[in-house]
Design a protein around this motif. Structure first.
Motif, PDB file in Angstrom:
ATOM      1  N   PHE A  17       0.846  -1.199   0.000  1.00  0.00           N
ATOM      2  CA  PHE A  17       0.000   0.000   0.000  1.00  0.00           C
ATOM      3  C   PHE A  17       0.877   1.242   0.000  1.00  0.00           C
ATOM      4  CE2 PHE A  17      -2.202   3.470   2.063  1.00  0.00           C
ATOM      5  CZ  PHE A  17      -3.468   3.450   1.491  1.00  0.00           C
ATOM      6  N   CYS A  18       1.905   1.242   0.832  1.00  0.00           N
ATOM      7  CA  CYS A  18       2.808   2.397   0.917  1.00  0.00           C
ATOM      8  C   CYS A  18       3.584   2.600  -0.381  1.00  0.00           C
ATOM      9  CB  CYS A  18       3.769   2.222   2.090  1.00  0.00           C
ATOM     10  SG  CYS A  18       2.975   2.354   3.716  1.00  0.00           S
ATOM     11  N   VAL A  35       6.713   7.470   3.555  1.00  0.00           N
ATOM     12  CA  VAL A  35       6.736   6.042   3.227  1.00  0.00           C
ATOM     13  C   VAL A  35       8.077   5.626   2.640  1.00  0.00           C
ATOM     14  CG1 VAL A  35       4.235   5.917   2.900  1.00  0.00           C
ATOM     15  CG2 VAL A  35       5.699   6.375   0.926  1.00  0.00           C
ATOM     16  N   PHE A  36       8.776   6.567   1.995  1.00  0.00           N
ATOM     17  CA  PHE A  36      10.069   6.225   1.415  1.00  0.00           C
ATOM     18  C   PHE A  36      11.146   6.000   2.475  1.00  0.00           C
ATOM     19  CE2 PHE A  36       8.222   7.568  -2.588  1.00  0.00           C
ATOM     20  CZ  PHE A  36       8.850   6.730  -3.502  1.00  0.00           C
ATOM     21  N   THR A  37      10.855   6.351   3.726  1.00  0.00           N
ATOM     22  CA  THR A  37      11.824   6.106   4.797  1.00  0.00           C
ATOM     23  C   THR A  37      11.809   4.653   5.266  1.00  0.00           C
ATOM     24  OG1 THR A  37      10.266   6.706   6.571  1.00  0.00           O
ATOM     25  CG2 THR A  37      11.604   8.481   5.634  1.00  0.00           C
ATOM     26  N   PHE A  38      10.752   3.902   4.906  1.00  0.00           N
ATOM     27  CA  PHE A  38      10.673   2.559   5.486  1.00  0.00           C
ATOM     28  C   PHE A  38      10.076   1.478   4.590  1.00  0.00           C
ATOM     29  CE2 PHE A  38       6.385   4.037   6.191  1.00  0.00           C
ATOM     30  CZ  PHE A  38       5.606   2.889   6.140  1.00  0.00           C
ATOM     31  N   TYR A 306      -5.004   8.226  -0.729  1.00  0.00           N
ATOM     32  CA  TYR A 306      -5.088   6.997   0.061  1.00  0.00           C
ATOM     33  C   TYR A 306      -6.212   6.099  -0.459  1.00  0.00           C
ATOM     34  CZ  TYR A 306      -2.529   9.882   3.483  1.00  0.00           C
ATOM     35  OH  TYR A 306      -1.639  10.704   4.105  1.00  0.00           O
ATOM     36  N   ILE A 307      -7.370   6.702  -0.712  1.00  0.00           N
ATOM     37  CA  ILE A 307      -8.525   5.929  -1.181  1.00  0.00           C
ATOM     38  C   ILE A 307      -8.255   5.335  -2.557  1.00  0.00           C
ATOM     39  CG2 ILE A 307     -10.961   6.084  -1.863  1.00  0.00           C
ATOM     40  CD1 ILE A 307     -11.267   8.276   0.286  1.00  0.00           C
ATOM     41  N   TYR A 308      -7.702   6.141  -3.450  1.00  0.00           N
ATOM     42  CA  TYR A 308      -7.421   5.673  -4.809  1.00  0.00           C
ATOM     43  C   TYR A 308      -6.387   4.550  -4.783  1.00  0.00           C
ATOM     44  CZ  TYR A 308      -6.257   5.889  -9.801  1.00  0.00           C
ATOM     45  OH  TYR A 308      -6.034   5.583 -11.115  1.00  0.00           O
ATOM     46  N   THR A 309      -5.408   4.648  -3.906  1.00  0.00           N
ATOM     47  CA  THR A 309      -4.409   3.590  -3.758  1.00  0.00           C
ATOM     48  C   THR A 309      -5.066   2.275  -3.375  1.00  0.00           C
ATOM     49  OG1 THR A 309      -2.630   5.110  -3.134  1.00  0.00           O
ATOM     50  CG2 THR A 309      -2.395   2.827  -2.417  1.00  0.00           C
ATOM     51  N   PHE A 310      -5.972   2.325  -2.409  1.00  0.00           N
ATOM     52  CA  PHE A 310      -6.653   1.104  -1.973  1.00  0.00           C
ATOM     53  C   PHE A 310      -7.522   0.538  -3.094  1.00  0.00           C
ATOM     54  CE2 PHE A 310     -10.009  -1.249   0.338  1.00  0.00           C
ATOM     55  CZ  PHE A 310      -9.193  -2.150   1.013  1.00  0.00           C
ATOM     56  N   VAL A 311      -8.197   1.411  -3.828  1.00  0.00           N
ATOM     57  CA  VAL A 311      -9.024   0.972  -4.954  1.00  0.00           C
ATOM     58  C   VAL A 311      -8.167   0.275  -6.003  1.00  0.00           C
ATOM     59  CG1 VAL A 311     -10.436   1.767  -6.896  1.00  0.00           C
ATOM     60  CG2 VAL A 311     -10.845   2.682  -4.609  1.00  0.00           C
TER      61      VAL A 311
END
Length: 335
Positions: A17-18, A35-38, A306-311
């Motif tokens: 997801f990240c 998110v790019f840190t981990f 965030y929503i579009y990523t999950f979709v």
């Protein structure tokens, strides 16, 4: 391999997801750089954990197995991405350079399907790590050698892999990330023991780790890095690059343990190889399909991202993955 562990699969879901979210750039708001840190260290850490569950087989069988399950799928995903790119852009100009990039192992930041570099890098790490653990026997020695690789990547290799990766099959990036694989491999037994939650002390420990890692992660999300609170120099930078991801990974693991009963997250986590390979494909297909009916994607704020990523993850799971699995079964890459 033994039965899968659900909280590791949930952690993989959070990781993919990240990755999808981070590739939307500044549309993701603070999450873009956070998110790019981990997220990449998280995946290598989890892969190191899973190494404990792998059957002990000879090196040549191990290499062949990983060629079949990692390299060949990577090549197939890459070729599909190139074909679709030609169809979508109506051009053949970039085909030859793209094919050369595939032969070089989809070097990070060089190949347009940005997530595929992880697969070739993972292949290199798994082979090198297998050889190290067979030669050195003791986990602490393997960890120290992998830590040495990390310092070589940070202080010796030019250009620095974390900033400007350049070597075929992401060998330079492998030098940087192999330490997270080793830490996952070494820590898995302790993680599994604590997450058994068979004593009050372990339950309290999980709660305290969760609170502390949440506090650190929240501060970092809003731009406050506690490692730089007192000073900023090369030593602090090296500590930060190593320990900040591990602290956030601790938080991800605690959250994953809490969410291991969510079957959808478990299933998505179990399909991260396909989700990673399908990222460029689904992110290209969805906007084009929407344009056919007169719509376009607009991400006005981070919540929309965030929503579009999950979709996209759900669409990839429901549409792309069944087709890809059918193809891979026909090619006898998977049972």
């Amino acid at each position: 391999m033994q039965d899968r562990i659900k909280y590791l699969d949930v952690a993989k879901f959070i990781g993919i997801f990240c990755i999808f979210l981070g590739h939307f750039g500044t549309s993701a708001g603070n999450a873009y750089w956070f998110v790019f840190t981990f997220h990449v260290p998280l995946f290598f850490f989890l892969s190191g954990c899973a190494e404990n569950l792998s059957a002990d087989i000879p090196l040549y069988k191990y290499v062949l197995k990983n060629i079949k399950t990692i390299l060949i799928p990577c090549y197939l995903f890459a070729i599909i991405s190139v074909v679709l790119q030609c169809v979508f852009t109506n051009t053949h100009v970039e085909v030859l350079p793209s094919l050369i990039q595939i032969l070089k192992g989809c070097i990070r930041n060089h190949f347009f399907a940005s997530g595929l570099w992880f697969l070739t890098c993972l292949f290199v790490i798994k082979i090198v790590f297998y050889i190290l653990r067979k030669l050195l026997k003791f986990k602490v020695l393997v960890l120290l050698v992998c830590l040495a690789f990390y310092f070589v990547a940070q202080l010796v290799i030019t250009p620095k892999p974390i900033i400007t990766p350049n070597m075929p099959y992401n060998i330079d990036s492998a030098c940087y990330y192999i330490v997270f694989y080793a830490i996952g491999y070494c820590c898995f037994g302790a993680i599994r023991s604590v997450f058994a939650l068979d004593s009050t002390a372990k339950k309290i420990g999980c709660i305290l780790v969760g609170i502390a890692s949440f506090a650190f992660s929240s501060a970092l999300f809003f731009g406050k890095n506690l490692f730089y609170f007192f000073a900023s120099n090369t030593i602090i930078y090296l500590i930060d690059c190593l320990f900040s991801p591990l602290i956030i990974i601790s938080f991800v693991l605690v959250v994953s343990k809490l969410m291991e009963t969510v079957n959808l997250f478990v299933e998505l986590g179990r399909n991260t190889l396909f989700l990673c390979g399908s990222e460029h494909i689904i992110k290209s297909l969805v906007p084009i399909c929407l344009q056919i009916i007169g719509l376009e994607i607009n991400l006005p704020n981070p919540v929309a991202a965030y929503i579009y990523t999950f979709v996209l993850l759900i669409l990839s799971y429901k549409i792309c993955i069944p087709i890809e699995k059918w193809i891979f079964k026909k090619l006898r890459l998977f049972k």
